[in-house]
Design a protein around this motif. Structure first.
Motif, short mmCIF file in Angstrom:
data_model
loop_
_atom_site.label_atom_id
_atom_site.label_comp_id
_atom_site.label_asym_id
_atom_site.label_seq_id
_atom_site.Cartn_x
_atom_site.Cartn_y
_atom_site.Cartn_z
N ALA A 73 11.96 9.60 7.63
CA ALA A 73 12.98 8.61 7.23
C ALA A 73 12.72 8.09 5.83
N ARG A 74 11.47 7.83 5.49
CA ARG A 74 11.16 7.30 4.16
C ARG A 74 11.41 8.33 3.06
N HIS A 75 11.47 9.61 3.43
CA HIS A 75 11.73 10.65 2.43
C HIS A 75 13.21 11.01 2.32
N THR A 104 3.39 18.86 8.08
CA THR A 104 4.07 17.62 7.70
C THR A 104 5.05 17.87 6.55
N ALA A 105 4.63 18.65 5.57
CA ALA A 105 5.51 18.93 4.42
C ALA A 105 6.78 19.63 4.89
N HIS A 106 6.65 20.58 5.81
CA HIS A 106 7.83 21.30 6.30
C HIS A 106 8.76 20.37 7.08
N PRO A 143 11.04 15.00 -11.49
CA PRO A 143 12.30 14.25 -11.52
C PRO A 143 12.56 13.34 -10.31
N ILE A 144 11.92 13.60 -9.17
CA ILE A 144 12.22 12.77 -7.99
C ILE A 144 11.18 11.67 -7.77
N PHE A 145 10.11 11.70 -8.57
CA PHE A 145 9.07 10.66 -8.43
C PHE A 145 9.25 9.58 -9.49
N ARG A 147 -2.60 20.73 8.39
CA ARG A 147 -1.81 19.57 8.85
C ARG A 147 -0.79 19.15 7.79
N LEU A 148 -1.16 19.29 6.53
CA LEU A 148 -0.22 18.94 5.45
C LEU A 148 0.95 19.92 5.40
N VAL A 149 0.67 21.19 5.70
CA VAL A 149 1.74 22.19 5.72
C VAL A 149 2.79 21.80 6.77
N LEU A 171 -4.83 1.74 7.40
CA LEU A 171 -4.52 0.90 6.23
C LEU A 171 -3.02 0.90 5.91
N TYR A 172 -2.37 2.04 6.04
CA TYR A 172 -0.94 2.12 5.69
C TYR A 172 -0.11 1.27 6.65
N THR A 173 -0.32 1.48 7.93
CA THR A 173 0.45 0.77 8.96
C THR A 173 0.23 -0.74 8.86
N ARG A 201 -1.45 4.55 -4.49
CA ARG A 201 -2.10 3.53 -3.65
C ARG A 201 -1.65 3.67 -2.19
N LYS A 202 -0.34 3.83 -2.00
CA LYS A 202 0.18 3.99 -0.63
C LYS A 202 -0.28 5.30 -0.01
N GLN A 203 -0.34 6.35 -0.83
CA GLN A 203 -0.76 7.65 -0.29
C GLN A 203 -2.23 7.59 0.13
C1 HEM Z 1 6.49 8.93 -0.83
C2 HEM Z 1 8.14 13.24 -2.20
C3 HEM Z 1 5.63 15.35 1.35
C4 HEM Z 1 3.53 11.11 2.28
C5 HEM Z 1 7.18 9.91 -1.47
C6 HEM Z 1 8.12 9.70 -2.55
C7 HEM Z 1 8.58 10.89 -2.94
C8 HEM Z 1 7.94 11.89 -2.11
C9 HEM Z 1 9.60 11.19 -4.04
C10 HEM Z 1 8.50 8.32 -3.12
C11 HEM Z 1 7.48 7.88 -4.12
C12 HEM Z 1 7.67 6.42 -4.49
O1 HEM Z 1 8.81 5.96 -4.56
O2 HEM Z 1 6.66 5.75 -4.71
C13 HEM Z 1 7.62 14.19 -1.35
C14 HEM Z 1 7.93 15.61 -1.39
C15 HEM Z 1 7.26 16.20 -0.37
C16 HEM Z 1 6.50 15.14 0.30
C17 HEM Z 1 8.84 16.32 -2.40
C18 HEM Z 1 7.31 17.67 -0.04
C19 HEM Z 1 7.35 18.10 1.20
C20 HEM Z 1 4.81 14.39 1.87
C21 HEM Z 1 3.78 14.65 2.86
C22 HEM Z 1 3.19 13.46 3.13
C23 HEM Z 1 3.85 12.45 2.31
C24 HEM Z 1 3.44 16.04 3.42
C25 HEM Z 1 2.06 13.11 4.05
C26 HEM Z 1 1.28 13.98 4.63
C27 HEM Z 1 4.16 10.15 1.55
C28 HEM Z 1 3.87 8.74 1.63
C29 HEM Z 1 4.74 8.10 0.73
C30 HEM Z 1 5.54 9.15 0.12
C31 HEM Z 1 2.83 8.07 2.52
C32 HEM Z 1 4.85 6.59 0.46
C33 HEM Z 1 5.91 6.03 1.39
C34 HEM Z 1 6.17 4.56 1.07
O3 HEM Z 1 6.91 4.28 0.13
O4 HEM Z 1 5.65 3.70 1.78
N1 HEM Z 1 7.09 11.26 -1.23
N2 HEM Z 1 6.76 13.95 -0.33
N3 HEM Z 1 4.81 13.06 1.56
N4 HEM Z 1 5.16 10.36 0.64
FE1 HEM Z 1 5.98 12.14 0.18
#
Ligand code: HEM
Length: 127
Positions: free
Chosen positions: A72-74, A115-117, A34-36, A111-113, A60-62, A45-47
């Motif tokens: 902030a982006r989350h 960052t996720a937290h 629901p949040i994606f 490292r992902l753990v 590449l991302y930067t 692609r961004k990931q």
């Molecule tokens: C973007 C959820 C953790 C890296 C996003 C987006 C959501 C999301 C909803 C937006 C997707 C879009 O609009 O395209 C979550 C959730 C997490 C999480 C629920 C749980 C903890 C992480 C972690 C990383 C990460 C651990 C990296 C190690 C990214 C990146 C983007 C992103 C790089 C793209 C940002 C952009 O728009 O430029 N994430 N995320 N996320 N997330 Fe997460």
């Protein structure tokens, strides 16, 4: 020769396969779906760009999006402790699916753990 980065050790092909497998899992997860966005092409692609630099590969991302500022982006998305666990479970499953094992998996996953937290910005519904 410069030392091998974790990015080199995994390789682009496997990293991309991992991220594609990960978003297939995200799409099926009831807490994450629901949040994606419906179409995860751009998200994946961004990931791929982000994970490349996260693992010591080219920035590449930067280059395309500026400083990641991941927390902030989350902020627009309610990331609860349960969603963070769900995200990590989709990643573990993807790692199983592409056969990412051993020390490199442990290193990457740990490292992902962390960052996720760090992304948690909301409480679970029933708390
Ligand atoms: C973007 C959820 C953790 C890296 C996003 C987006 C959501 C999301 C909803 C937006 C997707 C879009 O609009 O395209 C979550 C959730 C997490 C999480 C629920 C749980 C903890 C992480 C972690 C990383 C990460 C651990 C990296 C190690 C990214 C990146 C983007 C992103 C790089 C793209 C940002 C952009 O728009 O430029 N994430 N995320 N996320 N997330 Fe997460």
């Amino acid at each position: 020769k410069p030392p091998l980065t974790p990015y080199d050790a995994i390789g682009e092909k496997k990293l991309h396969a991992l991220i594609d497998a990960f978003y297939k899992n995200v799409k099926k997860h009831p807490l994450l779906k629901p949040i994606f966005p419906e179409d995860l092409t751009e998200t994946a692609r961004k990931q791929k760009q982000f994970m490349t630099q996260f693992l010591g590969g080219p920035p590449l991302y930067t280059k395309e999006h500026g400083h990641p500022m991941l927390r902030a982006r989350h902020l627009p998305f309610p990331i609860t402790p349960r969603r963070a666990e769900a995200w990590l479970s989709c990643m573990r499953k993807a790692m199983d699916e592409v056969g990412l094992d051993g020390e490199i998996r442990e290193f990457f996953y740990d490292r992902l753990v962390v960052t996720a937290h760090h992304m948690i910005n909301s409480k679970d519904e029933d708390q």
